[in-house]
Design an enzyme around this catalytic site. Structure first.
Site, short mmCIF file in Angstrom:
data_model
loop_
_atom_site.label_atom_id
_atom_site.label_comp_id
_atom_site.label_asym_id
_atom_site.label_seq_id
_atom_site.Cartn_x
_atom_site.Cartn_y
_atom_site.Cartn_z
N SER A 180 0.04 -1.54 1.97
CA SER A 180 0.52 -1.89 0.64
C SER A 180 2.05 -1.88 0.60
O SER A 180 2.69 -2.69 1.26
CB SER A 180 -0.09 -0.93 -0.40
OG SER A 180 0.13 -1.38 -1.70
N HIS A 381 -8.53 -2.15 -2.09
CA HIS A 381 -7.16 -1.82 -1.70
C HIS A 381 -7.03 -0.38 -1.20
O HIS A 381 -6.31 -0.12 -0.23
CB HIS A 381 -6.23 -2.03 -2.92
CG HIS A 381 -4.78 -2.09 -2.57
ND1 HIS A 381 -4.20 -3.20 -1.98
CD2 HIS A 381 -3.78 -1.19 -2.73
CE1 HIS A 381 -2.91 -2.98 -1.80
NE2 HIS A 381 -2.63 -1.77 -2.25
#
Length: 405
Positions: A180, A381
């Site tokens: 990320s 995620h």
């Protein structure tokens, strides 16, 4: 419900159920650590409790931030007399910390698996998280301390830690694994300081966050609040979700099996729903360490990417942009300068890093060596660090690719 609300709820729980931080226990005596639950442990303590050696290192950036790194120099399962181990550096995402690379435990967490395979493992901590709150002249109580986004993490933090690691290990380059924001930092550095490209043997980008025009998470609402101008800059120069390292035992009650759905939903609303990969027993440990702290400005900078669909420097507003950049609009990051080899990894149910946005990134990079999707339709995620089956779904393939590269 957005990421701001998620972190507000978690921070509120911390406020009511706060306990004092514990100091790091001497690695030669694990007896005290074995008695402590994982949610009370710092990263070095957790690594020591699991029987791995750990070191704490500090690197100082050119703008004065003192960053803590946690090193696992070898595995108890490997030959610790071996020298010149290949170095791998792991960089966490926004509001996370080094502990997210070890939280799954031995045999499952990526940091341990890499150490078991003979790598010299270094875990980064970006400025503003709980392990990197020192500065040569500023304190976290001063607003100027928090005047940064992930732009500064890429231009100052990464050069400082990479140069430190290479000098310490006498290696020429490192393997880089970012998740990320850890990927955002990498692309900022290598686009603006292309001389650093040669210092990365291979970059593994988990859930890359560069282009953000296809964000499905409620965090996309941040785009509406990513205002610019002098007053906005003053507002955003503040710490956000500044946490202690541990929670009191009440968190075990707040997020036990009976309330697992409520607590896990707070994560899923941001990352994408994947309840089958989130271990209910691990959830209190995760929430004891997340969020780990960062700046409001970092969050707002992401909001600007969502609003514009561009990968560009921080937008201060036209008047201030002229002052800082000499242009009305913030300059874009030059991805064509990123010549380090990069392999991209996506989750099919990632609400923050979509396949569409990753394909756009793929088209801009000159040295792509892989584009991969995790073979699970619900992989989200957060699963890149917390999924209970991350080893078989992702890590085994990554390590195999690194070894064969």
């Amino acid at each position: 419900m957005s990421a701001i609300l998620l972190c507000f709820v978690i921070s509120l729980l911390r406020y009511f159920f706060l306990c004092s931080c514990d100091s790091i226990v001497d690695g030669n005596d694990r007896s005290g650590l074995l008695k402590k639950p994982d949610y009370k442990l710092s990263t070095p303590e957790m690594v020591m409790k699991n029987g791995y050696p750990v070191e704490i290192h500090e690197a100082t950036t050119k703008d004065g931030y003192i960053l803590s790194m946690h090193r696992i120099p070898y595995s108890p399962k490997s030959n610790n007399s071996r020298t010149n181990r290949p170095v791998v550096f792991l960089q966490h995402g926004l509001f996370c910390s080094s502990i997210d690379w070890v939280i799954l435990g031995p045999g499952k967490a990526l940091a341990y698996l890499l150490a078991d395979e003979g790598y010299d493992v270094w875990l980064g901590n970006a400025r503003g998280n709980v392990y990197s709150l020192k500065h040569t002249t500023l304190t976290p109580q001063q607003k100027d301390f928090w005047n940064f986004s992930w732009h500064e993490m890429g231009t100052y933090d990464l050069p400082a830690v990479i140069d430190y690691i290479l000098a310490r290990t006498r290696q020429q380059d490192v393997y880089y694994i970012g998740h990320s924001m850890g990927t955002t930092m990498f692309f900022v550095l290598t686009s603006l300081k292309p001389e650093y490209n040669t210092k990365f043997r291979l970059t593994i980008a988990f859930a890359p966050v560069v282009f953000m025009s296809d964000v499905k998470s409620d965090i996309s609402k941040l785009a509406a609040f990513s205002r610019t101008g002098k007053q906005a800059d003053q507002l955003y120069n503040s710490g956000i979700f500044f946490p202690p390292r541990t929670w009191a035992e009440h968190i075990q009650v707040a997020c036990n099996n009976r309330t697992f759905t409520l607590c896990s939903t707070l994560i899923f609303l941001v990352a994408g729903f994947d309840p089958q990969e989130l271990d209910p027993k691990l959830l209190p440990v995760i929430l004891a360490h997340y969020p780990a702290g960062s700046s409001m400005k970092a969050l707002v900078h992401y909001g600007q990417l969502m609003r514009t669909g561009k990968f560009q420097q921080y937008d201060h507003g036209r008047a201030l942009n002229i002052m800082y950049y000499g242009t009305l609009e913030p300059p874009p990051y030059n991805l064509s300068a990123v010549t380090a080899p990069v392999s991209l990894y996506n989750g099919k149910n990632d609400w923050l890093s979509s396949i569409k946005d990753t394909e756009k990134l793929y088209s801009k990079l000159p040295n792509i060596v892989g584009m991969n999707q995790v073979p699970l339709d619900t992989f989200n995620h957060a699963d890149f660090q917390w999924a209970k089956n991350a080893k078989t779904l992702l890590y085994n393939d990554v390590i195999k690719f690194m070894k064969n590269y």
